[in-house]
Write a protein that holds these residues in place. Structure first.
Motif, mmCIF file in Angstrom:
data_model
loop_
_atom_site.group_PDB
_atom_site.id
_atom_site.type_symbol
_atom_site.label_atom_id
_atom_site.label_comp_id
_atom_site.label_asym_id
_atom_site.label_seq_id
_atom_site.Cartn_x
_atom_site.Cartn_y
_atom_site.Cartn_z
ATOM 1 N N LYS A 120 22.745 44.948 106.773
ATOM 2 C CA LYS A 120 23.744 45.022 105.660
ATOM 3 C C LYS A 120 24.017 43.494 105.192
ATOM 4 O O LYS A 120 23.909 43.213 104.003
ATOM 5 C CB LYS A 120 25.068 45.387 106.664
ATOM 6 C CG LYS A 120 25.874 46.180 105.726
ATOM 7 C CD LYS A 120 27.207 46.779 106.078
ATOM 8 C CE LYS A 120 28.324 46.117 105.429
ATOM 9 N NZ LYS A 120 29.611 46.131 106.201
ATOM 10 N N SER A 121 23.776 42.576 106.037
ATOM 11 C CA SER A 121 23.804 41.075 105.559
ATOM 12 C C SER A 121 22.796 41.020 104.747
ATOM 13 O O SER A 121 22.660 40.297 103.572
ATOM 14 C CB SER A 121 24.153 40.030 106.599
ATOM 15 O OG SER A 121 25.169 40.460 107.494
ATOM 16 N N HIS A 166 22.845 42.584 101.484
ATOM 17 C CA HIS A 166 23.919 42.073 100.476
ATOM 18 C C HIS A 166 23.401 40.534 100.068
ATOM 19 O O HIS A 166 23.290 40.130 98.597
ATOM 20 C CB HIS A 166 25.110 41.644 101.321
ATOM 21 C CG HIS A 166 26.191 41.340 100.419
ATOM 22 N ND1 HIS A 166 27.377 40.624 100.565
ATOM 23 C CD2 HIS A 166 26.506 41.311 99.062
ATOM 24 C CE1 HIS A 166 28.153 40.198 99.726
ATOM 25 N NE2 HIS A 166 27.513 40.681 98.634
ATOM 26 N N MET A 167 22.860 39.518 100.896
ATOM 27 C CA MET A 167 22.145 38.557 100.395
ATOM 28 C C MET A 167 21.152 38.567 99.698
ATOM 29 O O MET A 167 20.802 37.884 98.575
ATOM 30 C CB MET A 167 21.925 37.463 101.702
ATOM 31 C CG MET A 167 23.088 36.978 102.669
ATOM 32 S SD MET A 167 22.864 35.739 103.491
ATOM 33 C CE MET A 167 21.995 34.521 102.627
ATOM 34 N N GLU A 215 28.989 32.511 96.915
ATOM 35 C CA GLU A 215 29.098 33.682 97.697
ATOM 36 C C GLU A 215 27.820 34.012 98.582
ATOM 37 O O GLU A 215 28.100 34.416 99.764
ATOM 38 C CB GLU A 215 28.690 34.970 96.717
ATOM 39 C CG GLU A 215 29.946 36.085 97.091
ATOM 40 C CD GLU A 215 30.028 37.092 96.072
ATOM 41 O OE1 GLU A 215 29.660 38.253 96.488
ATOM 42 O OE2 GLU A 215 30.104 37.037 94.797
ATOM 43 N N LEU A 216 26.846 33.434 98.410
ATOM 44 C CA LEU A 216 25.474 33.562 99.141
ATOM 45 C C LEU A 216 25.847 32.497 100.162
ATOM 46 O O LEU A 216 25.306 32.807 101.523
ATOM 47 C CB LEU A 216 24.240 33.064 98.338
ATOM 48 C CG LEU A 216 23.524 34.154 97.710
ATOM 49 C CD1 LEU A 216 22.328 33.523 96.853
ATOM 50 C CD2 LEU A 216 22.619 34.903 99.063
ATOM 51 N N GLN A 256 28.386 31.476 101.698
ATOM 52 C CA GLN A 256 29.547 32.030 102.577
ATOM 53 C C GLN A 256 28.599 33.186 103.285
ATOM 54 O O GLN A 256 29.025 33.239 104.743
ATOM 55 C CB GLN A 256 30.565 32.701 101.805
ATOM 56 C CG GLN A 256 31.645 31.546 101.371
ATOM 57 C CD GLN A 256 32.553 32.035 100.328
ATOM 58 O OE1 GLN A 256 32.644 33.252 99.749
ATOM 59 N NE2 GLN A 256 33.160 31.096 99.637
ATOM 60 N N GLU A 257 28.192 34.337 102.681
ATOM 61 C CA GLU A 257 27.390 35.101 103.323
ATOM 62 C C GLU A 257 26.434 34.608 104.513
ATOM 63 O O GLU A 257 26.422 35.046 105.593
ATOM 64 C CB GLU A 257 26.449 36.112 102.683
ATOM 65 C CG GLU A 257 27.285 37.119 101.921
ATOM 66 C CD GLU A 257 27.656 38.161 102.772
ATOM 67 O OE1 GLU A 257 26.847 38.646 103.516
ATOM 68 O OE2 GLU A 257 29.026 38.515 102.898
ATOM 69 N N ALA A 306 28.200 33.183 107.736
ATOM 70 C CA ALA A 306 28.818 34.438 108.156
ATOM 71 C C ALA A 306 27.708 35.146 109.061
ATOM 72 O O ALA A 306 27.876 35.337 110.324
ATOM 73 C CB ALA A 306 29.633 35.550 107.488
ATOM 74 N N ALA A 307 26.665 35.282 108.493
ATOM 75 C CA ALA A 307 25.473 35.928 109.114
ATOM 76 C C ALA A 307 24.824 35.081 110.069
ATOM 77 O O ALA A 307 24.481 35.668 111.319
ATOM 78 C CB ALA A 307 24.148 36.286 108.150
ATOM 79 N N GLU A 319 19.179 32.012 100.625
ATOM 80 C CA GLU A 319 20.422 31.227 100.130
ATOM 81 C C GLU A 319 19.770 30.091 99.628
ATOM 82 O O GLU A 319 20.459 29.559 98.464
ATOM 83 C CB GLU A 319 21.013 30.504 101.771
ATOM 84 C CG GLU A 319 22.098 29.636 101.505
ATOM 85 C CD GLU A 319 21.898 28.230 101.705
ATOM 86 O OE1 GLU A 319 22.434 27.444 100.942
ATOM 87 O OE2 GLU A 319 20.652 27.888 102.151
#
Lengths: 245, 215
Positions: free
Chosen positions: B103-104, B107-108, B140-141, B143-144, B147-148, B177
Motif C-alpha cells: 500500500k505504501s 501510494h508513494m 507528501e512523499l 512524510q510517506e 511513515a513507511a 522519495e
C-alpha cells in the motif's frame, strides 16, 4: 579604444575574475572537507554537539554555492569568455553543485551522529566507517587538487578510487545485515549507520564527478556516461591524432 | 528528454507495482537514451553560449535548462534503480516486506509519478505556477517515506530473516522519495527560467540554516 586593446583588457580582467572565483571554489572545497571530517569524528566519538554543529553549518556551504554561482553568471555575461574559458566556467559551476551536494550528505551524517551519540557504540567502534570516511575525504581533497591544477592524470586516478569505495560500501552493507540478524535490538542503529555509509558512498560519487569535470575542462570531452577505461582511451587516441603520431 | 524521463518513472513504477519484468527491462534499456539526451542538450547549450555572446537572460535560460537536465537525468537513474529492484528477488519474497508494504509503495509510486509528470509538463509549457503543487507532492512523499520507514523497522525486528529484503525495499522507497525531490527541483528551475528568481536555498540567501530532510 582599439579593439585589440579592448580584447586584451577584457582578457586580463577575465583572468583576474577567474583567479578570484577559483580561490573561492577552493575555499568552499576546504570548508566542505572540514565539515566531512568533523561529521565522521562526531559519529565515531559519539559527540552529539559536534554532529549538530556540523549539520547547522551546512547553510554556509549553500550560501557559498549561491554566491559563486552568481559570480560565474556575472563573469560570463560581462566578459563574454572564449569557448575554452567558458568551459572552465561551466566546470566550476558544476563542481560547486557537487560540493553543495556533498555538504547535504555531510549534514545528514551530522544529524545521524547527533542521534546515535546517546546509543551504545558498536563493538568494532565504527572501524569500517572510519576507513570509508578517510577514503572519501581523501577523494574529495585530491579531486579538488586535480581540478585546481588541471591535472587529468590525477583526476583519472582519483576517479578510479570510487570503485574501491563502492566495494567497501557493499561489504559494510552485507556486514550490518549479519550483525542485525544476530542482534535484532541493533536494527534501528544499524539502519542509521547504513544511511551514513550510503552518504559516504554518494560523496565518493560526487568526488568522481569533480574529476570528470576536470577532464571536461582540459579536453572538452564529456566522459560522464563512459567507463573510465573508455574515456582514458578516447582521450589518448584524440591526443595521438592531434600530434599526428 | 522530460517526456522520456516522466515515462521512465511511470514504467518503473508499473514494473514495481505489477511485478512486470518487461516494463523493468524496458526502463533499463531506455536509460542510455536518457544519458545521451543529457550529453547532447548540454553540448548544444554550450554551443549557444559560446557562439552568441549571451546576454543575461539567455544565460539564465541556458543555466536553468542545464540544471533541469541534471535533475531529469538523476530521476532517470532512480527509475533504473526501481526497475532493478522490481526485477530482483527482494520484490518477490512471499510475505516479504514489499508485499507487506504494498500500500505504501503504491501510494508513494503514484505520488512520485504524478510529481514528475506535473514538473515535466510545467517545463514544457514554461509554467511557473505549479511549482508549489509539485513542492506539496514532494512533502507528501517525504512524510510517506518516514511513515513507511517506521513500518519497515517493525517488519525487520519481527522477522529478521527478511532483513536483506527489507533494506532493498527501503532503498526502493528512497528512490521514489528522491524522484519527488528531483521533480521539485525541475519545477524550481522552471520558476527561475520564467521569472529569474533563484528559489533554491532561499534560506541560505538570508543567511539562516535551512531545515532539510534527515536522510
Amino acid at each position: 579604444m582599439e579593439s585589440a586593446e579592448l580584447s586584451q583588457h577584457t582578457s586580463r580582467r577575465f583572468n583576474e575574475d577567474m583567479e578570484r572565483v577559483t580561490t573561492r571554489v577552493m575555499q568552499m572545497g576546504g570548508f566542505v572537507e572540514q565539515q566531512l571530517q568533523r561529521a565522521v569524528a562526531a559519529l565515531v566519538d559519539g559527540n552529539s554537539a559536534l554532529g549538530e554543529e556540523v549539520a547547522r553549518e551546512d547553510y554556509r556551504v549553500n550560501q557559498m554555492e549561491v554566491e559563486i554561482d552568481e559570480e560565474c553568471s556575472r563573469i560570463i555575461a560581462t566578459r563574454q569568455p572564449t569557448a575554452t574559458d567558458l568551459r572552465v566556467m561551466v566546470a566550476i559551476i558544476k563542481t560547486i553543485t557537487d560540493l553543495e551536494r556533498i555538504g547535504d550528505e555531510v549534514e545528514k551524517i551530522g544529524n545521524i551522529a547527533a542521534r546515535l551519540a546517546t546509543m551504545e557504540k558498536p563493538a568494532d567502534n565504527y572501524r569500517e566507517i572510519r576507513h570509508l570516511g578517510r577514503l572519501v575525504t581523501e577523494m574529495v581533497h585530491d579531486a579538488l587538487h586535480a581540478f585546481a591544477r588541471l591535472d587529468t592524470d590525477e583526476a583519472f586516478e582519483v576517479a578510479r578510487r570510487d570503485r574501491k569505495v563502492d566495494e567497501e560500501y557493499e561489504a559494510v552493507q552485507r556486514q550490518s545485515i549479519t550483525f542485525m540478524m544476530e542482534d535484532p535490538r541493533s536494527i534501528r542503529r544499524a539502519l542509521d549507520i547504513m544511511w551514513v555509509v550510503r552518504a559516504l558512498e554518494r560523496i565518493g560519487d560526487h568526488a568522481k564527478n569533480i574529476c570528470e569535470y576536470t577532464v571536461y575542462m582540459v579536453h572538452g570531452k564529456d566522459i560522464r556516461h563512459l567507463s573510465l577505461e573508455d574515456a582514458e582511451r578516447q582521450i589518448r587516441d584524440a591526443a595521438r591524432t592531434r600530434t599526428g603520431a | 528528454m522530460g517526456a522520456l524521463v516522466a515515462e521512465q518513472v511511470q514504467t518503473a513504477v508499473l514494473a514495481l507495482l505489477e511485478s512486470d519484468a518487461d516494463s523493468a527491462e524496458l526502463v533499463l534499456r531506455r536509460e542510455q537514451q536518457v544519458n545521451a539526451y543529457q550529453t547532447e542538450i548540454e553540448a548544444e547549450s554550450f554551443r549557444l553560449l559560446a557562439q552568441q555572446a549571451p546576454v543575461a537572460s539567455d544565460l539564465r535560460t541556458v543555466l536553468a535548462i542545464s540544471r533541469a537536465v541534471t535533475d531529469l537525468e538523476r530521476a532517470g537513474d532512480e527509475s533504473k534503480k526501481i526497475a532493478r529492484f522490481a526485477h530482483s528477488s527482494a520484490a518477490h519474497v512471499t510475505d516479504g516486506p514489499s508485499r507487506v508494504m504494498h500500500k505504501s509503495l503504491r501510494h508513494m509510486a503514484e505520488l512520485a509519478s504524478e510529481a514528475m509528470r506535473v514538473a515535466v509538463d510545467a517545463l514544457e509549457r514554461g509554467d511557473a505556477t505549479v511549482a508549489h503543487d509539485v513542492a506539496r507532492l514532494d512533502r507528501e512523499l517525504d512524510q510517506e517515506f518516514e511513515a513507511a520507514l517506521r513500518q519497515l523497522m517493525t517488519v525487520a525486528m519481527e522477522r529478521h530473516r527478511l532483513l536483506k529484503a527489507v533494506f532493498d525495499t527501503v532503498f526502493a522507497l528512497k528512490s521514489l522519495e528522491r524522484i519527488g525531490d528531483h521533480a521539485k527541483n525541475v519545477a524550481e528551475h522552471v520558476v527561475f527560467l520564467v521569472s529569474g528568481a533563484d528559489v533554491r536555498h532561499a534560506a541560505a540567501r538570508r543567511g539562516v540554516p535551512a531545515r532539510e530532510s534527515q536522510h
